[in-house]
Motif scaffolding. Structure first.
Motif: not given
Length: 576
Positions: A283-304
């Motif tokens: 059930x929470x597989x989409x949650x984990x995928x979303x969290x991984x995506x948010x972390x990746x976006x957060x790293x990109x945002x930190x660089x930007x």
């Protein structure tokens, strides 16, 4: 200690703050989004359970209404109806609803008199709960395994035991006495079909499962191969829940929802509970995928943000650096260098000048924006006007359609020549009136009258004179009768009138007034005015009497009036 330049200091500060803000923002967004996604997952699972709940409630309510309707039919209530006719009716219903495993009628002693396909005819069901409760009123019973029918009917394709949900209703005779009970055994495979429809193959493949529990928490329906699954001890059947994360006895965590049945219309429901679950890791597989995506976006945002901080620091330090350079030139003796108007507020003067330029630029942009807004408003007004015109045209078309539908309904129920009700409309209105009389008996008279020697009028004066005779008689009869009376052209020169709440003496008086009024009619023809008369047959309704029999009696009385010389009234049973 070495000193840092202003530009370097601002760069480090902006970079640190930007990275920190990016990390915190991504963490916060990840947390909020994950919570919202978990709630959506629970809500989606609850909606599936509620769909199954609604289908179960509506299905049983529909079967209960069907059984009650059958039990109220004149054919079922009349003891004179042949058993074969009632058996045919039940077999037709069973063919239309393949989930009805058995349907039959048992008399007051519990003996099955007739049933679909003759199954269990002659058997005694007096001890069965559906029969006992069905004698008291409409009844829906909980799921149970088949007993008498287990050896007769084939087992379900699923391999599970043959189980039924019972639906029953009492059948009262035409005089109000209890004749017996009409019972239906609804195959519990019906619930399995609903489960397969709501919880599709794709949902089952993703681990979504559902259980149907009775009021005591016993499992009535479980997924294939899950009949022995134990429920979690902390599952509260008394309270509807949405998306709880519960540990089940198999040691796994499941997103669990519970929806209680609540009946439908007059059907109160059986207190079932629909429990749906999905393994937490699925059930929470989409949650984990979303969290991984948010972390990746957060790293990109930190660089930007860090790059943006570097650029912003340079932009802020550059004017001060230029001021410092001007100051160095002035200190070096370059008199042509730009000298601030005030040596104390050089930065303020420069900022004021910058603000002035900024304000001028903003005003220019606002002018452009205003012109653009005016253009947009003009376009919106034109589009709105066009939409209003289209809407008015649509409403006009809908109104015209409604008028056409009303006209078609009028033509379907009205005789075109006389403007009166036609035979079909008479039967519909009479059925309503007779149903009212069955509940609240009252006197009702029916009279049939037709024009004497009508064929002679057509033959001697033409069909136009015959049509005019029918129109004049229709207007005359409408004027004599009350608004509550039902008047129809039954065919040709024959008319039928139903007089509610009218005793025999009053009906005779009305018929006599109408007879005299008809005799006074003058029909204009090329050969001169002619008259006409009408003969009347009258019959009174009695409890349990059908419309066809009532019409037959009045018609016999009319026959007596014709043979008695015409232009007269005869009341049944006094016909010649």
């Amino acid at each position: 200690m070495p000193r840092l330049s202003l530009q370097a200091t601002l760069t480090l500060a902006f970079a640190a703050v930007s990275v920190l803000m990016a990390v915190l923002l991504s963490a916060l967004l990840g947390r909020l989004t994950a919570d919202a996604l978990r709630q959506d997952i629970g809500t989606s699972l609850t909606e599936l359970a509620d769909q199954m709940r609604a289908r179960l409630d509506a299905g049983l309510a529909d079967r209960l209404r069907t059984v009650e309707l059958l039990a109220s039919l004149q054919q079922m209530r009349d003891s004179a109806t042949a058993a074969a006719d009632n058996r045919f009716l039940l077999e037709k219903l069973r063919r239309n609803d393949i989930k009805i495993a058995w349907i039959g009628f048992a008399d007051v002693d519990g003996k099955v008199v007739y049933s679909a396909d003759g199954i269990l005819e002659g058997a005694n069901v007096a001890a069965r709960p559906w029969y006992i409760s069905g004698k008291q009123g409409p009844y829906v019973g909980d799921v149970h395994e088949a007993k008498l029918l287990a050896k007769i009917l084939p087992p379900p394709a699923s391999g599970e035991p043959l189980r039924f949900v019972d639906v029953a209703a009492p059948v009262f005779g035409t005089t109000g006495h209890l004749r017996g009970v009409l019972g239906v055994h609804l195959s519990w495979e019906w619930a399995r079909d609903i489960e397969q429809h709501v919880f599709t193959a794709s949902r089952r493949a993703s681990g979504v499962e559902t259980f149907v529990l009775n009021r005591e928490g016993q499992t009535l329906l479980a997924p294939q191969g899950r009949a022995g699954v134990l429920l979690p001890a902390n599952l509260d059947l008394a309270e509807t829940s949405s998306g709880q994360l519960l540990r089940w006895p198999d040691g796994q965590d499941y997103v669990t929802t519970l929806v209680r049945t609540r009946g439908y219309d007059e059907y109160a429901g059986l207190g079932w509970s629909i429990v749906s679950r999905q393994a937490a890791h699925e059930a929470y597989a989409p949650v984990r995928q979303m969290q991984d995506m948010v972390r990746a976006i957060g790293a990109a945002m930190a660089v930007l943000f860090a790059l943006f901080g570097l650029w912003l620091a340079r932009r802020i330090a550059q004017p001060l650096h230029q001021l410092s350079h001007v100051a160095d030139r002035l200190r070096g003796g370059e008199m042509n260098a730009l000298i601030p108007a005030s040596s104390t507020f050089v930065e303020t003067t420069q900022l004021a000048g910058s603000f002035k330029h900024l304000v001028d630029a903003i005003k220019a942009e606002q002018g452009k924006l205003q012109a653009l807004n005016e253009s947009l408003e003009e376009q919106v007004a034109k589009r709105t006007e066009a939409l209003d015109i289209a809407n008015r045209h649509l409403f006009s078309s809908l109104e015209e359609r409604q008028r056409l539908v009303a006209r078609l309904e009028e033509l379907a129920h009205t005789d075109s020549l006389s403007g009166l009700l036609n035979r079909r409309a008479l039967h519909e209105r009479a059925a309503i009136e007779l149903a009212r009389l069955e509940r609240q008996p009252a006197p009702l008279a029916l009279m049939i009258f037709d024009i004497d020697h009508f064929k002679r009028i057509n033959d001697q004066h033409g069909h136009e004179a015959g049509d005019e005779a029918i129109r004049l008689l229709s207007r005359t009869a409408t004027g004599v009768l009350r608004e509550v009376d039902i008047l129809a052209r039954f065919g040709g020169e024959e008319f039928v009138a139903l007089l509610p709440d009218t005793p025999l003496a009053a009906a005779i008086a009305v018929a006599e007034r109408l007879r005299l009024a008809i005799a006074a009619i003058s029909i204009v023809t090329p050969a001169g005015p002619i008259g006409m008369t009408a003969s009347f047959g009258l019959a009174m309704w009695e409890p349990g009497l059908s419309l066809d029999i009532l019409i037959s009696r009045a018609d016999k009385a009319l026959y007596g009036a014709k043979h008695g010389g015409r232009n007269r009234l005869v009341a049944w049973p006094d016909q010649a």
